[in-house]
Write a protein that holds these residues in place. Structure first.
Motif, PDB file in Angstrom:
ATOM      1  N   ARG A 105     -24.652  -5.870   4.790  1.00 16.74           N
ATOM      2  CA  ARG A 105     -23.581  -5.215   4.028  1.00 16.74           C
ATOM      3  C   ARG A 105     -22.670  -6.261   3.382  1.00 16.74           C
ATOM      4  O   ARG A 105     -22.264  -7.225   4.016  1.00 16.74           O
ATOM      5  N   GLY A 106     -22.384  -6.039   2.115  1.00 12.87           N
ATOM      6  CA  GLY A 106     -21.502  -6.943   1.394  1.00 12.87           C
ATOM      7  C   GLY A 106     -22.176  -8.191   0.873  1.00 12.87           C
ATOM      8  O   GLY A 106     -21.547  -8.998   0.177  1.00 12.87           O
ATOM      9  N   LEU A 107     -23.463  -8.377   1.190  1.00  8.02           N
ATOM     10  CA  LEU A 107     -24.194  -9.557   0.743  1.00  8.02           C
ATOM     11  C   LEU A 107     -25.127  -9.187  -0.409  1.00  8.02           C
ATOM     12  O   LEU A 107     -25.595  -8.046  -0.499  1.00  8.02           O
ATOM     13  N   PRO A 108     -25.422 -10.129  -1.314  1.00  8.01           N
ATOM     14  CA  PRO A 108     -26.375  -9.850  -2.401  1.00  8.01           C
ATOM     15  C   PRO A 108     -27.731  -9.461  -1.812  1.00  8.01           C
ATOM     16  O   PRO A 108     -28.317 -10.234  -1.048  1.00  8.01           O
ATOM     17  N   THR A 109     -28.190  -8.275  -2.144  1.00  6.41           N
ATOM     18  CA  THR A 109     -29.428  -7.745  -1.552  1.00  6.41           C
ATOM     19  C   THR A 109     -30.233  -7.009  -2.607  1.00  6.41           C
ATOM     20  O   THR A 109     -29.675  -6.354  -3.492  1.00  6.41           O
ATOM     21  N   VAL A 169     -31.499  -3.054  -6.837  1.00  2.68           N
ATOM     22  CA  VAL A 169     -30.652  -4.242  -6.778  1.00  2.68           C
ATOM     23  C   VAL A 169     -29.232  -3.825  -6.417  1.00  2.68           C
ATOM     24  O   VAL A 169     -28.638  -2.975  -7.096  1.00  2.68           O
ATOM     25  N   GLY A 170     -28.693  -4.393  -5.343  1.00  2.37           N
ATOM     26  CA  GLY A 170     -27.337  -4.066  -4.926  1.00  2.37           C
ATOM     27  C   GLY A 170     -26.300  -4.596  -5.907  1.00  2.37           C
ATOM     28  O   GLY A 170     -26.556  -5.543  -6.662  1.00  2.37           O
ATOM     29  N   TYR A 171     -25.114  -4.003  -5.888  1.00  2.00           N
ATOM     30  CA  TYR A 171     -24.072  -4.395  -6.835  1.00  2.00           C
ATOM     31  C   TYR A 171     -23.622  -5.841  -6.634  1.00  2.00           C
ATOM     32  O   TYR A 171     -23.266  -6.526  -7.596  1.00  2.00           O
ATOM     33  N   GLN A 196     -28.980   0.592   0.063  1.00  2.97           N
ATOM     34  CA  GLN A 196     -28.101   1.187   1.069  1.00  2.97           C
ATOM     35  C   GLN A 196     -28.862   1.553   2.341  1.00  2.97           C
ATOM     36  O   GLN A 196     -28.354   1.369   3.455  1.00  2.97           O
ATOM     37  N   VAL A 197     -30.068   2.070   2.169  1.00  7.40           N
ATOM     38  CA  VAL A 197     -30.873   2.436   3.337  1.00  7.40           C
ATOM     39  C   VAL A 197     -31.191   1.190   4.171  1.00  7.40           C
ATOM     40  O   VAL A 197     -31.082   1.206   5.404  1.00  7.40           O
ATOM     41  N   GLU A 198     -31.555   0.111   3.490  1.00  8.24           N
ATOM     42  CA  GLU A 198     -31.868  -1.133   4.212  1.00  8.24           C
ATOM     43  C   GLU A 198     -30.616  -1.721   4.860  1.00  8.24           C
ATOM     44  O   GLU A 198     -30.685  -2.272   5.970  1.00  8.24           O
ATOM     45  N   GLN A 199     -29.467  -1.594   4.202  1.00  5.04           N
ATOM     46  CA  GLN A 199     -28.231  -2.121   4.787  1.00  5.04           C
ATOM     47  C   GLN A 199     -27.770  -1.287   5.973  1.00  5.04           C
ATOM     48  O   GLN A 199     -27.106  -1.807   6.872  1.00  5.04           O
ATOM     49  N   ARG A 200     -28.121  -0.012   5.978  1.00  7.42           N
ATOM     50  CA  ARG A 200     -27.803   0.793   7.165  1.00  7.42           C
ATOM     51  C   ARG A 200     -28.677   0.353   8.336  1.00  7.42           C
ATOM     52  O   ARG A 200     -28.215   0.314   9.483  1.00  7.42           O
TER      53      ARG A 200
END
Length: 290
Positions: free
Chosen positions: A35-39, A55-57, A25-29
């Motif tokens: 956001r919304g991509l496999p990360t 690992v993102g959802y 989440q920190v990296e996506q901010r």
């Protein structure tokens, strides 16, 4: 040495707030295009693509997990975005995540006393805030209940087929005939829902939470429904929760002590453990450990 025996904690309201895939989440901010991509976030050691530490959802749906390294994650999910932890002086620099966690703590602390358990999890003592709400504006008097509070999972609350789950939660939260402990828990659930929404508004981070009468139960509950949800543990549901809980899931029983209980006593669940008296456990494992 004498064993310290704490006073009954039934009237305490404790929340365990656990950030959802926090490093991701920190990296996506920082990089909204993720956001919304496999990360996933990987360690600074680049051997075999680096060790995954979050690992993102979206990536989990492809079977990516934290036991993998970057190359394995790419095989499972070719489109995954691997973000490396910042490096300072040749070592992982976690200050970005630590500072982001401090943002969350500053919001949570508006309602109670915080104990930071790690970069991405916080215990919150809401006892005073819950008591104040119950005295000044109890849930039974509320004309409207926040939507996020209505999404709470109340352990032991039965939802019949075809029934309105949110209406059932509202009824539980606003019961005028509930005992004092449940009324305080209802206040705690309302406060936590409000705080979680405030965290989202001010930081863009989602979090999950458990609300219970002590830290152990709150931590167990926060992991039950993720992401961005909260679980409440009424006192009447504690026995049922512990009865089938694997002994290794209990804090401090995940290591050698838990293995010893399994191998030497045949204990596999907390229900099995509760069949042994405190005296017997002290006899086997020493006064304090027992």
């Amino acid at each position: 040495m004498p064993v310290a025996r704490p006073e009954s904690s039934d009237a305490r309201i404790i929340a365990h707030v656990d950030m959802d895939c926090f490093y991701v989440q920190v990296e996506q901010r920082k990089q909204p295009e993720l956001r919304g991509l496999p990360t996933a976030v990987v360690q600074y050691n680049e051997w075999k693509g680096g060790a995954l530490i979050a690992v993102g959802y979206e990536a989990r749906k492809f079977g990516v997990n934290r036991h993998m390294r970057g190359h394995e994650a790419k095989e499972a999910c070719p489109q995954i975005n691997l973000v490396q932890v910042p490096v300072a002086r040749g070592k992982a620099d976690l200050s970005t995540y630590r500072n982001a966690g401090s943002e969350v703590v500053s919001i949570l602390s508006r309602k109670g006393r915080c104990e930071r358990a790690s970069i991405d999890e916080v215990y919150l003592d809401l006892t005073d805030a819950a008591k104040a709400m119950l005295a000044e504006n109890p849930p039974e008097r509320l004309e409207a209940v926040d939507e996020d509070a209505l999404k709470s999972h109340i352990l032991g609350l039965k939802n019949e087929i075809g029934s309105d789950a949110k209406a059932n939660v509202r009824e539980w939260l606003c019961r005028s005939d509930a005992d004092h402990r449940d009324k305080l828990l209802a206040c705690g659930a309302l406060i936590v829902a409000e705080l979680r929404m405030q965290v989202l508004k001010e930081t863009e981070f989602t979090c999950s939470a458990g609300v219970a009468h002590n830290k152990m139960l709150a931590k167990l509950a926060s992991a039950m429904n993720k992401p961005a949800q909260q679980t409440v543990v009424p006192f009447s549901s504690v026995k049922g929760l512990l009865e089938s809980l694997p002994v290794k899931k209990m804090k401090q029983l995940g290591g050698k002590l838990g293995t010893s209980l399994q191998n030497e006593l045949g204990v596999n669940t907390i229900g099995d453990l509760l069949k042994f008296s405190e005296d017997k456990l002290q006899e086997l494992y020493g006064v304090n450990t027992g």
